[in-house]
Enzyme design. Structure first.
Site, short mmCIF file in Angstrom:
data_model
loop_
_atom_site.label_atom_id
_atom_site.label_comp_id
_atom_site.label_asym_id
_atom_site.label_seq_id
_atom_site.Cartn_x
_atom_site.Cartn_y
_atom_site.Cartn_z
CG ASP A 1 -1.90 1.07 1.29
OD1 ASP A 1 -1.63 2.16 0.74
OD2 ASP A 1 -2.98 0.85 1.87
CB SER B 1 -4.15 13.72 -13.85
OG SER B 1 -5.38 14.02 -14.46
CE1 TYR C 1 -6.80 11.51 -9.80
CE2 TYR C 1 -7.45 13.14 -11.43
CZ TYR C 1 -6.79 11.97 -11.10
OH TYR C 1 -6.12 11.26 -12.07
CB ALA D 1 -5.99 19.54 -4.47
CB SER D 2 -3.96 14.67 -5.03
OG SER D 2 -4.56 14.12 -6.19
CE LYS D 3 -3.33 11.83 -10.15
NZ LYS D 3 -2.36 10.73 -10.12
N1 LIG Z 1 -7.95 6.75 -15.98
C1 LIG Z 1 -7.90 8.06 -16.15
O1 LIG Z 1 -8.80 8.68 -16.72
C2 LIG Z 1 -6.69 8.81 -15.65
C3 LIG Z 1 -6.48 10.09 -16.13
C4 LIG Z 1 -5.39 10.81 -15.66
C5 LIG Z 1 -4.53 10.25 -14.76
N2 LIG Z 1 -4.75 8.98 -14.31
C6 LIG Z 1 -3.82 8.45 -13.30
O2 LIG Z 1 -3.29 7.25 -13.76
C7 LIG Z 1 -2.91 6.44 -12.65
C8 LIG Z 1 -3.45 5.04 -12.83
O3 LIG Z 1 -4.85 5.11 -12.80
P1 LIG Z 1 -5.83 4.12 -13.61
O4 LIG Z 1 -6.70 4.97 -14.43
O5 LIG Z 1 -5.07 3.03 -14.23
O6 LIG Z 1 -6.71 3.59 -12.39
P2 LIG Z 1 -7.16 2.14 -11.89
O7 LIG Z 1 -7.53 1.30 -13.04
O8 LIG Z 1 -8.16 2.38 -10.82
O9 LIG Z 1 -5.82 1.60 -11.25
C9 LIG Z 1 -5.31 2.22 -10.09
C10 LIG Z 1 -4.22 1.35 -9.54
O10 LIG Z 1 -3.72 1.97 -8.33
C11 LIG Z 1 -3.67 0.96 -7.31
N3 LIG Z 1 -3.84 1.57 -6.00
C12 LIG Z 1 -4.88 2.33 -5.56
N4 LIG Z 1 -4.69 2.68 -4.29
C13 LIG Z 1 -3.50 2.15 -3.91
C14 LIG Z 1 -2.75 2.15 -2.71
N5 LIG Z 1 -3.19 2.79 -1.61
N6 LIG Z 1 -1.56 1.51 -2.68
C15 LIG Z 1 -1.10 0.86 -3.78
N7 LIG Z 1 -1.77 0.81 -4.95
C16 LIG Z 1 -2.96 1.45 -5.00
C17 LIG Z 1 -4.79 -0.01 -7.66
O11 LIG Z 1 -4.52 -1.31 -7.19
P3 LIG Z 1 -5.05 -1.98 -5.83
O12 LIG Z 1 -6.47 -1.59 -5.66
O13 LIG Z 1 -4.81 -3.44 -6.10
O14 LIG Z 1 -4.13 -1.46 -4.77
C18 LIG Z 1 -4.69 -0.04 -9.18
O15 LIG Z 1 -3.73 -0.98 -9.60
C19 LIG Z 1 -3.46 7.15 -11.40
O16 LIG Z 1 -2.44 7.86 -10.77
C20 LIG Z 1 -4.48 8.11 -11.99
O17 LIG Z 1 -4.68 9.24 -11.19
C21 LIG Z 1 -5.80 8.25 -14.73
#
Ligand SMILES: NC(=O)c1ccc[n+]([C@@H]2O[C@H](COP(=O)([O-])OP(=O)(O)OC[C@H]3O[C@@H](n4cnc5c(N)ncnc54)[C@H](OP(=O)(O)O)[C@@H]3O)[C@@H](O)[C@H]2O)c1
Length: 267
Positions: free
Chosen positions: A63, A142, A155, A157-159
């Site tokens: 985590d 992001s 969100y 803010a964090s990014k």
């Molecule tokens: N999808 C979009 O539209 C988008 C756009 C811009 C940026 N992003 C960024 O891209 C990145 C990946 O997102 P995604 O879209 O692929 O989302 P996702 O499909 O929900 O995958 C998120 C991943 O983060 C892991 N995770 C969540 N909380 C965690 C924790 N506390 N410790 C360790 N792992 C954790 C999850 O795995 P577990 O639950 O197994 O821990 C999962 O593997 C993120 O940083 C997101 O903000 C996404």
């Protein structure tokens, strides 16, 4: 992409979405992958899929909000593969609620813990080894880190925080030749939208996005690989995201409109 052959790469958030797709894109390039997230069984199934392509990834469930687990992840990766070259801080989560409709303010803390503090903990643990190897830190931020986004205030803010942090770190690390690569995806088809926390602090469960109009996680990973390989500074995956940086300076009301429309239309 020869630069990536034999590189030892930790990917967080590898159990789903972009992290998973990135692991599948990097494996055929001869990278030695360390797959991390909390859900070990999903990581093992990904490792199995990658092993079928001839690679042998390491799975380590962690985590990112735990400093101890971040340290253990880095130590285990180095112990197993003998070194660490690239850290991909990809794990993340989001929200979907107007700020004044939030019933649970600790949503803001939870998002900051995963999206901001997690990458700082892990990067701190990895830096001595990355400095030794003139390695690289990749941060999956992001377009929400470049502009305001309604219903995503915590969100965004964090990014913004994570981009500011890693822009600063890039300057600190310039003399050590450690590259810092910031990835700013626009909307991507993944689990994140279903898992977004609603006003009551619970995951939405269903996606509010128009999924057919989104970039797929595989397409996003394909754009990321050359930028990581060339140790690039910044990738913004969409034209509106790239134009948005200029519009924010010269026509800020227009970028606000674009962000409002993107959320209203779900793509
Ligand atoms: N999808 C979009 O539209 C988008 C756009 C811009 C940026 N992003 C960024 O891209 C990145 C990946 O997102 P995604 O879209 O692929 O989302 P996702 O499909 O929900 O995958 C998120 C991943 O983060 C892991 N995770 C969540 N909380 C965690 C924790 N506390 N410790 C360790 N792992 C954790 C999850 O795995 P577990 O639950 O197994 O821990 C999962 O593997 C993120 O940083 C997101 O903000 C996404």
């Amino acid at each position: 992409m020869e630069g990536l052959t034999d590189k030892v790469i930790i990917i967080t958030g590898a159990s789903e979405g972009i992290g998973r797709a990135l692991a599948l894109a990097l494996a055929p390039l001869g990278c030695k992958l360390v797959l991390s997230a909390r859900n070990e069984s999903r990581l093992l199934s990904l490792a199995h899929e990658i092993a079928n392509q001839g690679a042998d990834p390491l799975v380590f469930a962690a985590d990112v909000t735990s400093q101890t687990q971040c340290k253990e992840l880095v130590e285990t990766a180095i112990e197993h593969f003998g070194r660490l070259d690239i850290l991909v801080n990809n794990a993340g989560m989001t929200m979907w609620s107007k700020f004044d409709e939030l019933n649970e303010l600790d949503i803001l803390d939870r998002i900051m813990q995963v999206n901001y503090f997690g990458p700082t903990y892990l990067t701190h643990a990895a830096l001595p080894e990355l400095k030794k190897n003139q390695g690289q830190v990749v941060i999956v931020a992001s377009v929400a880190g470049l502009t305001g986004v309604p219903t995503r205030s915590g969100y965004a803010a964090s990014k913004h925080a994570v981009i500011g942090f890693f822009d600063s770190l890039r300057i600190e690390l310039a003399d050590d030749n450690v590259a810092v690569t910031t990835i700013c995806p626009d909307f991507v088809l993944s689990e994140i939208h279903k898992r977004a926390l609603g006003a009551n602090g619970q995951p939405l469960g269903a996606t509010p996005m128009q999924e057919s109009k989104l970039l797929t996680a595989e397409e996003c990973a394909k754009m990321m690989v050359p930028v990581i390989s060339s140790r690039g500074r910044l990738l913004i995956t969409s034209l509106r995201g790239r134009l948005g940086r200029l519009l924010k300076l010269f026509a800020p009301r227009l970028i606000d409109k674009i962000a409002r429309r993107a959320i209203a239309s779900g793509h």
